[in-house]
Design a protein around this motif. Structure first.
Motif, mmCIF file in Angstrom:
data_model
loop_
_atom_site.group_PDB
_atom_site.id
_atom_site.type_symbol
_atom_site.label_atom_id
_atom_site.label_comp_id
_atom_site.label_asym_id
_atom_site.label_seq_id
_atom_site.Cartn_x
_atom_site.Cartn_y
_atom_site.Cartn_z
ATOM 1 N N LEU A 276 0.853 -1.184 0.000
ATOM 2 C CA LEU A 276 0.000 0.000 0.000
ATOM 3 C C LEU A 276 0.892 1.238 0.000
ATOM 4 C CD1 LEU A 276 -2.561 -1.068 2.769
ATOM 5 C CD2 LEU A 276 -2.825 -1.252 0.285
ATOM 6 N N LYS A 277 0.442 2.252 -0.706
ATOM 7 C CA LYS A 277 1.112 3.555 -0.583
ATOM 8 C C LYS A 277 0.039 4.625 -0.645
ATOM 9 C CE LYS A 277 4.890 6.396 -2.123
ATOM 10 N NZ LYS A 277 5.909 6.679 -3.127
ATOM 11 N N ALA A 278 -0.145 5.301 0.476
ATOM 12 C CA ALA A 278 -1.176 6.340 0.538
ATOM 13 C C ALA A 278 -0.677 7.584 -0.183
ATOM 14 C CB ALA A 278 -1.489 6.659 2.001
ATOM 15 N N SER A 279 -1.591 8.515 -0.470
ATOM 16 C CA SER A 279 -1.179 9.704 -1.235
ATOM 17 C C SER A 279 -0.205 10.580 -0.454
ATOM 18 C CB SER A 279 -2.394 10.502 -1.707
ATOM 19 O OG SER A 279 -3.462 10.368 -0.828
ATOM 20 N N ASN A 280 -0.149 10.425 0.884
ATOM 21 C CA ASN A 280 0.854 11.187 1.647
ATOM 22 C C ASN A 280 2.195 10.443 1.747
ATOM 23 O OD1 ASN A 280 0.379 9.130 3.425
ATOM 24 N ND2 ASN A 280 -0.379 10.402 5.108
ATOM 25 N N GLY A 281 2.311 9.343 1.034
ATOM 26 C CA GLY A 281 3.588 8.613 1.019
ATOM 27 C C GLY A 281 3.661 7.493 2.048
ATOM 28 N N ARG A 282 2.685 7.404 2.971
ATOM 29 C CA ARG A 282 2.690 6.355 4.015
ATOM 30 C C ARG A 282 2.559 4.992 3.355
ATOM 31 N NH1 ARG A 282 2.762 2.836 7.396
ATOM 32 N NH2 ARG A 282 1.719 2.807 9.421
ATOM 33 N N ARG A 283 3.475 4.081 3.732
ATOM 34 C CA ARG A 283 3.479 2.765 3.074
ATOM 35 C C ARG A 283 3.172 1.617 4.029
ATOM 36 N NH1 ARG A 283 8.667 2.541 -0.735
ATOM 37 N NH2 ARG A 283 9.751 3.380 1.064
ATOM 38 N N LEU A 317 -5.267 4.115 14.159
ATOM 39 C CA LEU A 317 -5.845 5.115 13.256
ATOM 40 C C LEU A 317 -4.881 5.438 12.112
ATOM 41 C CD1 LEU A 317 -7.623 7.505 15.795
ATOM 42 C CD2 LEU A 317 -8.591 5.617 14.459
ATOM 43 N N ASP A 318 -3.596 5.400 12.419
ATOM 44 C CA ASP A 318 -2.580 5.670 11.391
ATOM 45 C C ASP A 318 -2.620 4.594 10.295
ATOM 46 O OD1 ASP A 318 -0.114 6.434 10.126
ATOM 47 O OD2 ASP A 318 0.894 4.877 11.309
ATOM 48 N N VAL A 319 -2.660 3.321 10.702
ATOM 49 C CA VAL A 319 -2.699 2.230 9.713
ATOM 50 C C VAL A 319 -4.037 2.254 8.968
ATOM 51 C CG1 VAL A 319 -2.698 -0.293 9.452
ATOM 52 C CG2 VAL A 319 -1.053 0.797 10.994
ATOM 53 N N LEU A 320 -5.107 2.527 9.702
ATOM 54 C CA LEU A 320 -6.427 2.581 9.080
ATOM 55 C C LEU A 320 -6.498 3.710 8.047
ATOM 56 C CD1 LEU A 320 -9.315 1.412 9.160
ATOM 57 C CD2 LEU A 320 -9.862 3.131 10.893
ATOM 58 N N ALA A 321 -5.905 4.852 8.387
ATOM 59 C CA ALA A 321 -5.935 5.996 7.460
ATOM 60 C C ALA A 321 -5.238 5.638 6.151
ATOM 61 C CB ALA A 321 -5.264 7.208 8.109
ATOM 62 N N MET A 322 -4.152 4.874 6.267
ATOM 63 C CA MET A 322 -3.449 4.446 5.050
ATOM 64 C C MET A 322 -4.369 3.566 4.204
ATOM 65 S SD MET A 322 -0.032 2.118 4.824
ATOM 66 C CE MET A 322 -0.749 0.875 5.882
ATOM 67 N N ALA A 323 -5.052 2.629 4.848
ATOM 68 C CA ALA A 323 -5.960 1.732 4.114
ATOM 69 C C ALA A 323 -7.124 2.528 3.514
ATOM 70 C CB ALA A 323 -6.470 0.630 5.038
ATOM 71 N N GLN A 324 -7.647 3.484 4.284
ATOM 72 C CA GLN A 324 -8.766 4.305 3.793
ATOM 73 C C GLN A 324 -8.347 5.090 2.554
ATOM 74 O OE1 GLN A 324 -9.193 6.354 7.491
ATOM 75 N NE2 GLN A 324 -11.183 5.442 7.967
ATOM 76 N N ASP A 325 -7.138 5.643 2.600
ATOM 77 C CA ASP A 325 -6.654 6.445 1.482
ATOM 78 C C ASP A 325 -6.441 5.576 0.237
ATOM 79 O OD1 ASP A 325 -5.101 9.255 0.891
ATOM 80 O OD2 ASP A 325 -4.158 7.554 -0.118
ATOM 81 N N CYS A 326 -5.925 4.355 0.452
ATOM 82 C CA CYS A 326 -5.633 3.472 -0.691
ATOM 83 C C CYS A 326 -6.912 2.878 -1.282
ATOM 84 C CB CYS A 326 -4.686 2.354 -0.272
ATOM 85 S SG CYS A 326 -3.040 2.962 0.074
ATOM 86 N N PHE A 327 -7.949 2.733 -0.461
ATOM 87 C CA PHE A 327 -9.228 2.172 -0.938
ATOM 88 C C PHE A 327 -10.351 3.165 -0.608
ATOM 89 C CE2 PHE A 327 -6.377 -1.351 -0.139
ATOM 90 C CZ PHE A 327 -6.498 -2.084 -1.302
#
Ligand SMILES: Cc1cc2nc3c(=O)[nH]c(=O)nc-3n(C[C@H](O)[C@H](O)[C@H](O)COP(=O)(O)OP(=O)(O)OC[C@H]3O[C@@H](n4cnc5c(N)ncnc54)[C@H](O)[C@@H]3O)c2cc1C
Length: 554
Positions: A276-283, A317-327
């Motif tokens: 996963l890579k969120a739009s803020n770069g979080r992987r 919440l940090d991990v969830l935010a990454m998943a939310q952003d990717c999906f």
């Protein structure tokens, strides 16, 4: 005189006998720590003919080795940091581990999606290097997917998608992989006991380390275990093991915590696994395991209790935010998080580096004479780490009686005699014909190999062993009996967490099965009502530590 047969080494009586033998036998090696590192060392050393003992203060894999991402992987990510040797070793180890544990190490398609502005060419070049380092052939090599193919493979990924590469890795149950290595060590002569803590190392007047005082954590009995060499495989506790005996480590450990969140695959229908890579770069990573998907991880220096790391709400919440952003269309919320877990990486401190940038390579430290400490490493490389410890032991003890590495050739105890796919297909059919539900059968086949035959044998003695363990929990009663009699489960959480994985991978932490599991364990282990109640209370507490903390908790 009629001599009674020896008890199964992983039965309650076998465990007691093992501890007594540890205190009376001449041993070459005492291993401290029953995580994947320690059991791998005990297995390798005993396969070479050394007389080995291993003690684990809690349960096999009770530390980091049951709280990993559970992938046997080549570590594509580490190419960025230039850790080519580590990647080469990990990538090649995957097929070795799969070959010695094909019933437990399952192939998983890994998707590496690339979003603008990242370069697909760069990732393809990286994967080409990876294939080369892994000596990948045919279906093991990566292939490139156009955006349309990615969408077909994994609907719902965010934009702007440039494409992806797809390549195979392996998913396992880390705790059972550890257990089976411990059992394999015992099959080859090692004396192995859980719930046995090494309290202090013994030293001769010359300073040489020559054993340890070991306390049985179940009954308080103390054993003096003498050995020609001691291996400290305490993982994140390795430094503590040294300090408790007034010794210091040549380098500092820098524990790093990583967490995962568990979702239903209905909420995030991932087929295999994906970066996963969120739009803020979080992987991060998302992995499918039967009806669940877990997402991770974090990587932050950790100063809390090594015995009870827990995911904080902020981390969840940090991990969830990454998943939310990717999906973005999945509408994931905190209420979708079914469970969490946290583990501590036993990293070796490197000046000026963050924990994420710190190498995952292991180091072997010798000294004082008679003591070897291993620190760092990965689940995937455990066999190679064991080999390096054996090299250090050779310096302490001279060559082993059988100086050949057989760890890649000897299968783990659960490997069926016939091909795994055919074996599973047959046992699946038999279990279903005996009325075991489909979801339960899938779980049993994913987790157990030859043990399925032990379950079937129990079922033919008394069909109630194949009855559900609890309403809505995809497990059968016989699993508890096998865990106690063949797998050294001595506490309720040994069974619920590390033998059966029901704590993390069943509805509501398997609580609907806990009462019956405690009742069966109590009967087999002679628990009175008070003890059974205490085990249940403790299990409820453990389950609560795997929920999402409330906003007012840390
Ligand atoms: C979040 C996370 C994700 C990870 N994902 C992966 C992955 O997907 N793939 C991969 O290859 N690696 C992964 N890793 C790394 C891998 O999990 C670890 O490297 C590995 O599990 C460490 O095993 P170990 O045996 O060294 O430590 P542990 O598993 O912690 O074992 C050490 C054991 O020593 C015992 N012990 C301590 N003191 C004593 C004593 N005095 N007496 C007796 N016993 C004692 C402890 O109880 C413990 O069981 C991950 C790690 C983390 C944290």
């Amino acid at each position: 005189m009629i001599r009674s047969a020896s008890p199964h080494p992983f039965s309650p009586a076998g465990r007691m006998q093992t501890l007594r033998h540890m205190a009376t036998r001449d041993l070459d090696v005492l291993v401290i720590g029953g995580g994947i590192t320690g059991v791998g060392i005990a297995r390798d050393a005993s396969l070479r003919g050394w007389k080995v003992a291993l003690v684990e203060k809690a349960d096999f894999a009770a530390g980091t080795s049951s709280r990993s991402s559970k992938i046997v992987h080549g570590g594509v990510r580490y190419l960025e940091y230039g850790y080519f040797l580590l990647v080469r070793e990990s990538a090649r180890e995957r097929s070795v581990i799969q070959s010695i544990a094909p019933h437990l190490v399952h192939r998983l398609e890994f998707l590496y999606p690339v979003f603008a502005p990242d370069s697909l060419m760069k990732i393809r070049a990286g994967l080409a290097v990876f294939d080369w380092l892994a000596a990948a052939e045919g279906g093991e090599k990566h292939r490139t997917l156009a955006p349309r193919e990615v969408r077909e493979h994994l609907p719902g990924l965010r934009d702007p998608l440039k494409g992806a590469v797809l390549y195979p890795e392996y998913i396992t149950d880390d705790a059972r992989l550890t257990l089976e290595n411990a059992q394999s060590a015992a099959e080859h002569g090692a004396l192995v006991a859980n719930h046995a803590r090494a309290e202090v190392l013994f030293r001769a007047s010359s300073g040489r380390v020559q054993g340890a005082r070991v306390r049985d954590q179940l009954d308080g009995e103390v054993y003096e275990v003498q050995a020609r060499a001691v291996v400290n495989a305490g993982g994140p506790w390795a430094q503590q093991v040294l300090e408790e005996s007034g010794l210091s480590a040549p380098k500092q450990l820098r524990p790093s915590k990583g967490i995962h969140i568990l979702l239903s695959a209905d909420r995030l229908p991932i087929r295999g696994a994906t970066f996963l890579k969120a739009s803020n770069g979080r992987r991060g990573l998302a992995m499918r395991r039967l009806g669940y998907v877990y997402v991770g991880t974090t990587d932050a220096e950790y100063h809390g209790s090594l015995d009870a790391p827990r995911a904080t709400r902020a981390e969840v919440l940090d991990v969830l935010a990454m998943a939310q952003d990717c999906f973005p269309g999945a509408g994931l919320g905190v209420d979708d998080v079914l469970a969490t877990w946290a583990g501590v990486r036993p990293l070796i401190a490197e000046e000026g580096k963050t924990t994420r940038d710190t190498s995952r390579e292991d180091e072997v430290w010798s000294g004082p004479p008679g003591l070897i400490t291993i620190a760092g490493g990965k689940l995937t490389t455990y066999r190679r780490m064991a080999g390096r410890v054996v090299e250090a032991l050779r310096d302490e003890l001279g060559p082993p009686p059988d100086d050949e590495d057989r760890t890649a050739a000897v299968p783990l105890p659960g490997v069926p005699e016939t091909k795994v796919a055919a074996f599973e297909e047959d046992r699946r059919r038999r279990l279903e014909s005996l009325g075991v539900g489909r979801e339960t059968v899938e779980r049993l086949c994913w987790l157990y190999g030859r043990q399925l035959d032990d379950l079937l044998a129990l079922g033919s003695e008394d069909p109630s062993w194949l009855d559900p363990l609890g309403v809505g929990v995809p497990a059968v009663r016989g699993e508890v009996k096998l865990a106690v009699e063949h797998e050294m489960a001595a506490r309720l959480d040994d069974f619920m967490d590390r033998r059966s994985a029901l704590l993390l991978f069943s509805p509501d932490f398997g609580l609907a099965a806990a009462e019956e599991a405690a009742r069966i364990m109590g009967e087999l282990l002679g628990w009175d009502d008070e003890r059974r109640e205490a085990e249940l209370v403790e299990y409820h507490r453990l389950a609560s530590e795997h929920t999402v903390p409330d906003a007012d908790q840390t």
